[in-house]
Motif scaffolding. Structure first.
Motif, short mmCIF file in Angstrom:
data_model
loop_
_atom_site.label_atom_id
_atom_site.label_comp_id
_atom_site.label_asym_id
_atom_site.label_seq_id
_atom_site.Cartn_x
_atom_site.Cartn_y
_atom_site.Cartn_z
N ALA A 1 23.94 -12.88 -43.67
CA ALA A 1 23.57 -14.21 -43.85
C ALA A 1 22.32 -15.60 -43.29
O ALA A 1 22.23 -16.49 -43.64
CB ALA A 1 24.62 -14.68 -42.46
N ALA A 2 21.27 -14.74 -42.96
CA ALA A 2 20.09 -15.27 -42.77
C ALA A 2 19.70 -15.96 -43.93
O ALA A 2 18.97 -16.47 -43.86
CB ALA A 2 18.92 -14.45 -41.89
N VAL A 3 19.30 -14.69 -44.91
CA VAL A 3 18.78 -15.62 -46.11
C VAL A 3 19.35 -14.39 -47.60
O VAL A 3 19.72 -13.34 -47.31
CB VAL A 3 17.71 -14.85 -46.46
CG1 VAL A 3 17.45 -13.68 -46.29
CG2 VAL A 3 17.27 -15.24 -47.79
N THR A 4 19.91 -14.77 -48.14
CA THR A 4 21.09 -14.66 -49.00
C THR A 4 19.91 -13.92 -50.87
O THR A 4 18.40 -14.13 -50.67
CB THR A 4 21.64 -15.54 -50.27
OG1 THR A 4 21.01 -16.35 -51.21
CG2 THR A 4 22.37 -16.89 -49.11
N ARG A 5 20.71 -12.40 -50.96
CA ARG A 5 20.04 -11.90 -52.29
C ARG A 5 19.23 -13.03 -52.98
O ARG A 5 17.50 -12.49 -53.96
CB ARG A 5 20.65 -10.35 -52.52
CG ARG A 5 20.82 -9.18 -51.85
CD ARG A 5 22.48 -9.05 -52.61
NE ARG A 5 22.38 -8.43 -53.30
CZ ARG A 5 21.66 -6.96 -53.81
NH1 ARG A 5 21.48 -6.83 -52.96
NH2 ARG A 5 21.95 -6.80 -55.26
N PHE A 6 20.04 -13.77 -53.60
CA PHE A 6 18.95 -14.95 -54.72
C PHE A 6 18.09 -15.32 -54.26
O PHE A 6 17.10 -15.83 -54.80
CB PHE A 6 20.45 -15.66 -54.85
CG PHE A 6 20.63 -16.55 -56.58
CD1 PHE A 6 20.12 -16.81 -57.31
CD2 PHE A 6 20.09 -18.32 -55.67
CE1 PHE A 6 19.75 -17.45 -57.98
CE2 PHE A 6 19.57 -18.71 -57.04
CZ PHE A 6 19.52 -18.71 -58.18
N GLU A 7 18.51 -16.23 -53.30
CA GLU A 7 17.06 -16.40 -52.07
C GLU A 7 15.88 -16.17 -52.65
O GLU A 7 14.64 -16.30 -52.73
CB GLU A 7 17.60 -17.26 -51.12
CG GLU A 7 18.41 -18.15 -50.93
CD GLU A 7 18.39 -18.53 -49.27
OE1 GLU A 7 18.33 -19.94 -49.06
OE2 GLU A 7 19.50 -17.92 -48.86
N VAL A 8 15.75 -14.53 -51.60
CA VAL A 8 15.35 -13.26 -51.43
C VAL A 8 14.09 -13.30 -53.61
O VAL A 8 13.17 -13.26 -53.64
CB VAL A 8 15.41 -11.61 -51.20
CG1 VAL A 8 14.34 -11.00 -51.40
CG2 VAL A 8 15.91 -12.20 -50.05
N SER A 9 15.44 -13.45 -53.90
CA SER A 9 15.00 -12.80 -55.26
C SER A 9 13.69 -13.73 -56.16
O SER A 9 13.02 -13.66 -56.80
CB SER A 9 15.54 -12.67 -56.93
OG SER A 9 15.64 -12.50 -58.24
N GLU A 10 14.79 -15.06 -56.39
CA GLU A 10 14.63 -16.18 -56.98
C GLU A 10 13.11 -16.99 -55.89
O GLU A 10 11.93 -17.40 -56.04
CB GLU A 10 14.79 -17.33 -56.38
CG GLU A 10 15.83 -17.53 -57.16
CD GLU A 10 15.55 -17.62 -59.19
OE1 GLU A 10 15.10 -18.80 -59.50
OE2 GLU A 10 15.30 -16.99 -59.75
N ARG A 11 12.81 -16.43 -54.79
CA ARG A 11 11.71 -17.18 -53.96
C ARG A 11 10.63 -16.57 -54.11
O ARG A 11 9.13 -16.59 -54.73
CB ARG A 11 11.34 -17.39 -52.77
CG ARG A 11 9.69 -17.56 -51.74
CD ARG A 11 10.41 -17.46 -50.39
NE ARG A 11 9.33 -17.59 -49.64
CZ ARG A 11 9.34 -19.17 -48.99
NH1 ARG A 11 11.23 -20.02 -49.40
NH2 ARG A 11 8.97 -20.14 -48.55
N LEU A 12 10.33 -14.89 -54.59
CA LEU A 12 8.85 -14.54 -55.04
C LEU A 12 8.83 -14.95 -56.65
O LEU A 12 7.38 -14.39 -56.71
CB LEU A 12 9.49 -13.28 -55.23
CG LEU A 12 8.91 -11.64 -55.95
CD1 LEU A 12 7.28 -12.12 -54.17
CD2 LEU A 12 9.17 -10.13 -55.65
#
Length: 277
Positions: free
Chosen positions: A78-89
């Motif tokens: 809930a804290a950070v989605t997989r999509f957010e993790v991937s896109e931030r990189l």
């Protein structure tokens, strides 16, 4: 100072893996790159805190370690989605590249995501995309970031976030690799500040803050790798220039990651027990 020392840790942890530096001559032969970032199916986020560290046994009271990890993992998700993790990189690496060739010829990420059927999805496709599709857009090279495992773990009562994967650049024709950088960043192994899992259960944003810091440091390192010092001058463009008639993305535009997602102030049912209660 802390950020710089953390960057050194990234380099040291990745040094033991098979890696390949990008040569300036190889980068000169890249005409039209496409950037891809993805997370493997079972990559996480994982909670390996309570099952692998008996230091929390008394604090868990009657709650089984496996169940405690399941509840904490739900908070991490809930804290950070997989999509957010991937896109931030992907985004933070790209925005730090110099406004010169071949980066000014980079394929628009929206077109790349559309042809690979991953545009604006919450879950990044688990399987490797069909990269040959990118040749239809004129791409000759792929810069790929792959996250293989991430989450929280603990050792000796000290917990923290971790992330593991690899980054690479390869030619579409023949799949020849020009650059590879495996990475494994572990805040527990590096002796970083303890990330209390019980506090994370109440404030999942604490995990978000730590994992995004790690991603930003990785992006900084990757941008350095993709700017080889042995490259001959001549690829730079005038500041603010763009390629007329193309759909390229100019790094000078400084593409930015999505804004942080506000945390839900209310804890979901099944929270971790309060060790101070």
């Amino acid at each position: 100072m802390v950020r710089n020392s953390f960057l050194v840790v990234v380099a040291l942890l990745a040094a033991g893996c098979a890696s390949q530096r990008l040569a300036g001559a190889d980068l000169d032969r890249v005409a039209r790159p496409a950037f891809i970032s993805r997370i493997e199916l079972d990559a996480g986020p994982r909670s390996l805190v309570f099952r692998e560290d008996a230091a929390y046994k008394d604090k868990l009271k009657k709650l089984e370690p496996k169940e405690a990890d399941r509840r904490l993992q739900a908070k991490l998700t809930a804290a950070v989605t997989r999509f957010e993790v991937s896109e931030r990189l992907r985004v933070n690496t790209f925005r730090q590249l110099p406004p010169e060739r071949p980066w000014v010829n980079t394929l628009n990420p929206a077109r790349v995501a559309t042809i690979l059927e991953s545009f604006l999805v919450e879950e990044v496709p688990a399987n490797a995309p069909d990269y040959d599709l990118l040749s239809r857009l004129g791409a000759d090279t792929v810069v790929e970031f792959v996250i293989q495992d991430y989450g929280m773990r603990s050792d000796g009562g000290r917990a923290g976030a971790y992330i593991r994967g690899y980054a690479r650049m390869f030619k579409l024709n023949g799949r020849t690799e020009l650059w590879r950088h495996p990475f494994q960043v572990d805040r527990v192994a590096e002796g970083g500040e303890h990330l209390d899992p019980f506090k994370v259960g109440k404030e999942p944003m604490l995990f978000r803050q730590q994992i995004t810091e790690m991603l930003d440091v990785l992006a900084e390192r990757f941008a350095q790798d993709l700017t080889p010092k042995d490259r001959k001058p001549g690829g730079a463009l005038p500041a603010g220039s763009e390629l007329e008639g193309s759909d390229s993305v100019n790094p000078a535009a400084r593409e930015r990651p999505a804004p942080p997602k506000p945390a839900d102030p209310e804890l979901a049912p099944g929270e971790l027990p309060d060790p101070d209660a």
